[in-house]
Design an enzyme around this catalytic site. Sequence first.
Site, PDB file in Angstrom:
ATOM      1  N   GLU A  70      14.383 -19.500   4.605  1.00  0.00           N
ATOM      2  CA  GLU A  70      15.619 -19.732   3.862  1.00  0.00           C
ATOM      3  C   GLU A  70      16.404 -20.897   4.438  1.00  0.00           C
ATOM      4  O   GLU A  70      16.391 -21.130   5.645  1.00  0.00           O
ATOM      5  CB  GLU A  70      16.491 -18.471   3.930  1.00  0.00           C
ATOM      6  CG  GLU A  70      15.831 -17.314   3.222  1.00  0.00           C
ATOM      7  CD  GLU A  70      16.623 -16.023   3.317  1.00  0.00           C
ATOM      8  OE1 GLU A  70      17.863 -16.086   3.400  1.00  0.00           O
ATOM      9  OE2 GLU A  70      15.982 -14.965   3.295  1.00  0.00           O
ATOM     10  N   CYS A 102      22.041 -25.543   6.534  1.00  0.00           N
ATOM     11  CA  CYS A 102      21.659 -24.608   7.587  1.00  0.00           C
ATOM     12  C   CYS A 102      20.159 -24.369   7.425  1.00  0.00           C
ATOM     13  O   CYS A 102      19.719 -23.914   6.368  1.00  0.00           O
ATOM     14  CB  CYS A 102      22.442 -23.311   7.388  1.00  0.00           C
ATOM     15  SG  CYS A 102      21.933 -22.002   8.518  1.00  0.00           S
ATOM     16  N   CYS A 117      11.836 -13.737  13.605  1.00  0.00           N
ATOM     17  CA  CYS A 117      12.437 -13.997  14.916  1.00  0.00           C
ATOM     18  C   CYS A 117      12.062 -12.845  15.833  1.00  0.00           C
ATOM     19  O   CYS A 117      11.910 -11.718  15.384  1.00  0.00           O
ATOM     20  CB  CYS A 117      13.963 -14.057  14.757  1.00  0.00           C
ATOM     21  SG  CYS A 117      14.847 -14.437  16.285  1.00  0.00           S
ATOM     22  N   CYS A 125      18.148  -9.000  17.565  1.00  0.00           N
ATOM     23  CA  CYS A 125      19.578  -8.654  17.518  1.00  0.00           C
ATOM     24  C   CYS A 125      19.804  -7.564  16.450  1.00  0.00           C
ATOM     25  O   CYS A 125      19.267  -7.638  15.344  1.00  0.00           O
ATOM     26  CB  CYS A 125      20.431  -9.882  17.193  1.00  0.00           C
ATOM     27  SG  CYS A 125      20.296 -11.162  18.461  1.00  0.00           S
ATOM     28  N   CYS A 153      21.082  -8.433  12.705  1.00  0.00           N
ATOM     29  CA  CYS A 153      20.532  -9.618  12.041  1.00  0.00           C
ATOM     30  C   CYS A 153      19.338  -9.289  11.144  1.00  0.00           C
ATOM     31  O   CYS A 153      18.429  -8.566  11.546  1.00  0.00           O
ATOM     32  CB  CYS A 153      20.128 -10.635  13.110  1.00  0.00           C
ATOM     33  SG  CYS A 153      19.411 -12.130  12.418  1.00  0.00           S
ATOM     34  N   GLU A 166      14.965 -18.334  16.389  1.00  0.00           N
ATOM     35  CA  GLU A 166      15.680 -18.756  17.591  1.00  0.00           C
ATOM     36  C   GLU A 166      15.163 -20.160  17.945  1.00  0.00           C
ATOM     37  O   GLU A 166      14.013 -20.311  18.382  1.00  0.00           O
ATOM     38  CB  GLU A 166      15.399 -17.744  18.727  1.00  0.00           C
ATOM     39  CG  GLU A 166      15.784 -18.210  20.121  1.00  0.00           C
ATOM     40  CD  GLU A 166      17.209 -18.750  20.246  1.00  0.00           C
ATOM     41  OE1 GLU A 166      18.161 -18.118  19.780  1.00  0.00           O
ATOM     42  OE2 GLU A 166      17.357 -19.848  20.832  1.00  0.00           O
ATOM     43  N   SER A 222      25.488 -17.733  20.940  1.00  0.00           N
ATOM     44  CA  SER A 222      25.823 -16.439  20.336  1.00  0.00           C
ATOM     45  C   SER A 222      26.191 -15.466  21.436  1.00  0.00           C
ATOM     46  O   SER A 222      25.326 -14.998  22.165  1.00  0.00           O
ATOM     47  CB  SER A 222      24.626 -15.921  19.538  1.00  0.00           C
ATOM     48  OG  SER A 222      24.345 -16.817  18.497  1.00  0.00           O
ATOM     49  N   LEU A 223      27.475 -15.179  21.533  1.00  0.00           N
ATOM     50  CA  LEU A 223      27.960 -14.319  22.617  1.00  0.00           C
ATOM     51  C   LEU A 223      28.011 -12.865  22.141  1.00  0.00           C
ATOM     52  O   LEU A 223      27.329 -12.004  22.687  1.00  0.00           O
ATOM     53  CB  LEU A 223      29.344 -14.828  23.050  1.00  0.00           C
ATOM     54  CG  LEU A 223      29.964 -14.214  24.279  1.00  0.00           C
ATOM     55  CD1 LEU A 223      29.104 -14.431  25.510  1.00  0.00           C
ATOM     56  CD2 LEU A 223      31.367 -14.793  24.511  1.00  0.00           C
ATOM     57  N   ASN A 234      28.295  -9.786   8.703  1.00  0.00           N
ATOM     58  CA  ASN A 234      27.811  -9.650   7.348  1.00  0.00           C
ATOM     59  C   ASN A 234      26.907  -8.423   7.306  1.00  0.00           C
ATOM     60  O   ASN A 234      25.828  -8.455   7.886  1.00  0.00           O
ATOM     61  CB  ASN A 234      26.961 -10.888   7.065  1.00  0.00           C
ATOM     62  CG  ASN A 234      27.179 -11.385   5.691  1.00  0.00           C
ATOM     63  OD1 ASN A 234      27.234 -10.607   4.740  1.00  0.00           O
ATOM     64  ND2 ASN A 234      27.309 -12.694   5.588  1.00  0.00           N
ATOM     65  N   CYS A 278      21.615 -15.607   6.197  1.00  0.00           N
ATOM     66  CA  CYS A 278      20.171 -15.811   6.272  1.00  0.00           C
ATOM     67  C   CYS A 278      19.338 -14.549   6.435  1.00  0.00           C
ATOM     68  O   CYS A 278      19.789 -13.545   6.930  1.00  0.00           O
ATOM     69  CB  CYS A 278      19.861 -16.785   7.391  1.00  0.00           C
ATOM     70  SG  CYS A 278      19.645 -18.406   6.689  1.00  0.00           S
TER      71      CYS A 278
HETATM   72  N1  SAH Z   1      18.853 -17.444  16.992  1.00  0.00           N
HETATM   73  C1  SAH Z   1      20.038 -18.241  16.916  1.00  0.00           C
HETATM   74  C2  SAH Z   1      20.421 -18.582  15.485  1.00  0.00           C
HETATM   75  C3  SAH Z   1      20.750 -17.344  14.716  1.00  0.00           C
HETATM   76  S1  SAH Z   1      21.716 -17.396  13.278  1.00  0.00           S
HETATM   77  C4  SAH Z   1      21.165 -17.506  17.595  1.00  0.00           C
HETATM   78  O1  SAH Z   1      21.000 -16.340  17.949  1.00  0.00           O
HETATM   79  O2  SAH Z   1      22.211 -18.102  17.804  1.00  0.00           O
HETATM   80  C5  SAH Z   1      23.271 -18.020  13.660  1.00  0.00           C
HETATM   81  C6  SAH Z   1      24.353 -17.006  13.998  1.00  0.00           C
HETATM   82  O3  SAH Z   1      24.484 -15.963  13.039  1.00  0.00           O
HETATM   83  C7  SAH Z   1      24.106 -16.317  15.331  1.00  0.00           C
HETATM   84  O4  SAH Z   1      25.289 -16.324  16.071  1.00  0.00           O
HETATM   85  C8  SAH Z   1      23.738 -14.934  14.908  1.00  0.00           C
HETATM   86  O5  SAH Z   1      23.963 -13.992  15.924  1.00  0.00           O
HETATM   87  C9  SAH Z   1      24.646 -14.742  13.713  1.00  0.00           C
HETATM   88  N2  SAH Z   1      24.285 -13.630  12.838  1.00  0.00           N
HETATM   89  C10 SAH Z   1      23.084 -13.084  12.590  1.00  0.00           C
HETATM   90  N3  SAH Z   1      23.175 -12.066  11.734  1.00  0.00           N
HETATM   91  C11 SAH Z   1      24.476 -11.951  11.411  1.00  0.00           C
HETATM   92  C12 SAH Z   1      25.215 -11.066  10.560  1.00  0.00           C
HETATM   93  N4  SAH Z   1      24.603 -10.106   9.884  1.00  0.00           N
HETATM   94  N5  SAH Z   1      26.540 -11.254  10.482  1.00  0.00           N
HETATM   95  C13 SAH Z   1      27.166 -12.244  11.176  1.00  0.00           C
HETATM   96  N6  SAH Z   1      26.529 -13.090  11.979  1.00  0.00           N
HETATM   97  C14 SAH Z   1      25.198 -12.948  12.114  1.00  0.00           C
END
Ligand code: SAH
Length: 345
Positions: free
Chosen positions: A93, A106, A113, A117, A120, A161, A215-216, A291, A335
């Site tokens: 996507e 994006c 992945c 997390c 996600c 990632e 991503s914290l 989300n 995404c």
């Molecule tokens: N692997 C990378 C890119 C991921 S997507 C990373 O972890 O940073 C980009 C951001 O969207 C990341 O901060 C990820 O944690 C966040 N993300 C993923 N799913 C989400 C959701 N359902 N709601 C809000 N943020 C989300």
Amino acid sequence: MNNKTDVLSLFPAELEEFAVSLGEKKFRGKQIFEGLYHGATSFEDISNLPKTLIAKLTECAEIRSVATERKLVSKIDGTVKFLFGLQDGNAVESVLMRYKHGNTICISTQVGCRMGCAFCASTKAGLQRSLLPSEMLLQVMQAQKEVGEPVSNIVLMGMGEPLDNYDNVLRFLKLVNLEKGLHIGMRHISLSTCGLVDRMDDLAKENLQITLSVSLHAATDEKRKEIMPVARRYSIAELMAACDRYTDRTGRRISYEYALIAGVNDTPEDAHEVGRLLKGKLAHLNLIPVNPIKEKTFRKSEKEAIAEFVRIVETHYKISTTVRRKLGGDIDASCGQLRAERDGL
Ligand code: SAH
């Protein structure tokens, strides 16, 4: 995957070498490069190549492509969400967002992945495979073609990632930056990572002027481990030390992403923890109301909790903070969800 040379993943100098390896003059490499960025989808499209070379190239090389399987346009804000089919049957996507300063895309860096997390959608079925540099470029090129407008900014925040596909991502960054290619400046590119510390150090050494987003999502190890398996590998102290090294080396401000999840990480105490962690750093805090994804129980924080969180980090700790505006609310623009639907994940 086949073993044909993926020409769109090569630098001009490598294409020259490739031409020479086929018994041709070096300048043919440059012609191939230029042809690719003029939209050639087959070697025949590159009209200044001799027929004999076209035949050789067709035999041992390929111009990869992606197919637009779905294209959803938001009626609210014009955001366009794409599901791009890859040659091996997988799909990724990409999302094109329209801002005053231009179009931002994006893009995905992997099919699936393996970071796991909890909130996600992209990680639900694990990692299928990493994307090639060409497959990242193609997401940008195909989106430009589909909307008939240039893209000026790229964020590597789609599926995958990026630092788990380090070599290909680095190659992509350098390719997309080439003046005779798409010519997108490093300062117009953001890369988001869940915090692979060793790779962050590698990236720092490259000293690119991209924006690094980290991503914290939680400010204590205990809490972070509950929602991000990577936290078992690297502690927050190790992560923050890597962030400091990155800033020292590149002079770039780091953007911290924090998904606000109701009742999980959105209390005033959480805000104070985040504040203490980031205070005094060259940092920006990007709060993302989570989300909700299918079958997961996470809910986004209430408006009041978000406002209080922002107030605490801004007033007590002087951290520059934004709350991410939701775009494409009517098209499920975050995404991982279109692919999940397609592949029944
Ligand atoms: N692997 C990378 C890119 C991921 S997507 C990373 O972890 O940073 C980009 C951001 O969207 C990341 O901060 C990820 O944690 C966040 N993300 C993923 N799913 C989400 C959701 N359902 N709601 C809000 N943020 C989300």
